[in-house]
Enzyme design. Structure first.
Site, PDB file in Angstrom:
ATOM      1  N   ASP A   8     -10.736  -6.877   5.512  1.00  0.00           N
ATOM      2  CA  ASP A   8     -10.716  -6.051   4.312  1.00  0.00           C
ATOM      3  C   ASP A   8     -11.982  -5.198   4.287  1.00  0.00           C
ATOM      4  O   ASP A   8     -13.086  -5.712   4.540  1.00  0.00           O
ATOM      5  CB  ASP A   8     -10.662  -6.915   3.060  1.00  0.00           C
ATOM      6  CG  ASP A   8      -9.330  -7.631   2.904  1.00  0.00           C
ATOM      7  OD1 ASP A   8      -8.407  -7.348   3.694  1.00  0.00           O
ATOM      8  OD2 ASP A   8      -9.207  -8.472   1.997  1.00  0.00           O
ATOM      9  N   ASP A 134       2.729  -8.291  -3.808  1.00  0.00           N
ATOM     10  CA  ASP A 134       1.566  -9.049  -4.252  1.00  0.00           C
ATOM     11  C   ASP A 134       1.917  -9.694  -5.583  1.00  0.00           C
ATOM     12  O   ASP A 134       2.211  -8.991  -6.564  1.00  0.00           O
ATOM     13  CB  ASP A 134       0.356  -8.129  -4.394  1.00  0.00           C
ATOM     14  CG  ASP A 134       0.026  -7.419  -3.087  1.00  0.00           C
ATOM     15  OD1 ASP A 134       0.323  -7.995  -2.019  1.00  0.00           O
ATOM     16  OD2 ASP A 134      -0.517  -6.300  -3.129  1.00  0.00           O
TER      17      ASP A 134
END
Length: 250
Positions: A8, A134
């Protein structure tokens, strides 16, 4: 089942968020280039890169990320701020192996419909798409997990399947960044509803025992692992050994 290491990126730094909270950031003392090379040198074929700036509509990272992606021979699964057909084409044409789409697919009803029929020569762009779902308490979140969708989880999966999208990256937000174990119950529900989906699990992996539990669940194609690697709960050698034993070819 294949382990996909996650990287990330926020403000050009390798980081991890806790439950998607941009105010709860752990920054790691390694560059994106070095981390990609670290995985490549240890036999990993596929790496998962998320532009956290892009996920919330800030595209200041994209030129930096795009330059690095073009230089590596690793297969890249890329997400964060992919909100146009043109961006999907740009990434796939540049050699990105899989493009993750989330926010735009949820907020723009015509986006997936157009993407499903997008072909150019021998390239069928839909084959390179991963649908991000998500989830927090069975509610779909988007825009960097800052917004909630009124679309029901199962209904959304069914819509995507009708359009011909079968690969889903499901992140259990309640588990993400906590090293408390994977969202096995959530994945079981999704696979029970649609056994044909190609499911990529994400969130909460803390050890190789968690990896084994997902393997035993059956139907999980691969699993994204981030913090557990950075915190030395899972070693790169363990990732390498697991993937070498996997029969999946990407």
């Amino acid at each position: 089942m294949y382990i996909i290491p996650a990287i990330d990126v926020l403000d050009k730094k390798v980081v991890r968020l806790r439950e998607g909270n941009y105010n709860d950031v752990t920054t790691y003392d390694i560059s994106l280039e070095a981390q990609i090379e670290n995985y490549r040198a240890n036999g990993t074929e596929l790496v998962h890169i998320i532009d956290l700036n892009g996920a919330k509509g800030d595209f200041s990272n994209q030129a930096y990320l795009f330059d690095i992606i073009q230089k590596t021979d690793m297969k890249i699964q890329y997400g964060g701020g992919v909100r146009s057909i043109e961006k999907v084409k740009e990434l796939v044409d540049a050699g990105v192996y899989r493009v993750i789409v989330g926010t735009q697919a949820i907020t723009n009803p015509s986006f997936l419909e157009e993407l499903a029929t997008l072909n150019e020569g021998k390239v069928k762009y839909a084959d390179h798409i991963v649908i991000a779902i998500d989830v927090l308490d069975e509610v779909i979140k988007y825009s960097g997990w800052l917004e909630s969708s009124p679309i029901k989880l199962i209904e959304y999966i069914d819509k995507c399947l009708v359009l011909g999208f079968f690969r889903f990256l499901c992140t259990d937000i309640s588990k993400d960044g906590k090293l408390g174990g994977a969202g096995v119950e959530l994945y079981q529900k999704l696979l029970s509803h649609s056994p044909i989906i190609k499911l990529i699990a994400s969130g909460g992996i803390s050890s190789m025992d968690d990896i084994q539990k997902l393997q035993e669940l059956g139907g999980v194609e691969s699993v994204v692992v981030g913090k557990a690697i950075y915190e030395n709960r899972i070693t790169i050698d363990e990732v390498k050994d697991w993937n070498l034993k996997s029969l999946i070819r990407f």
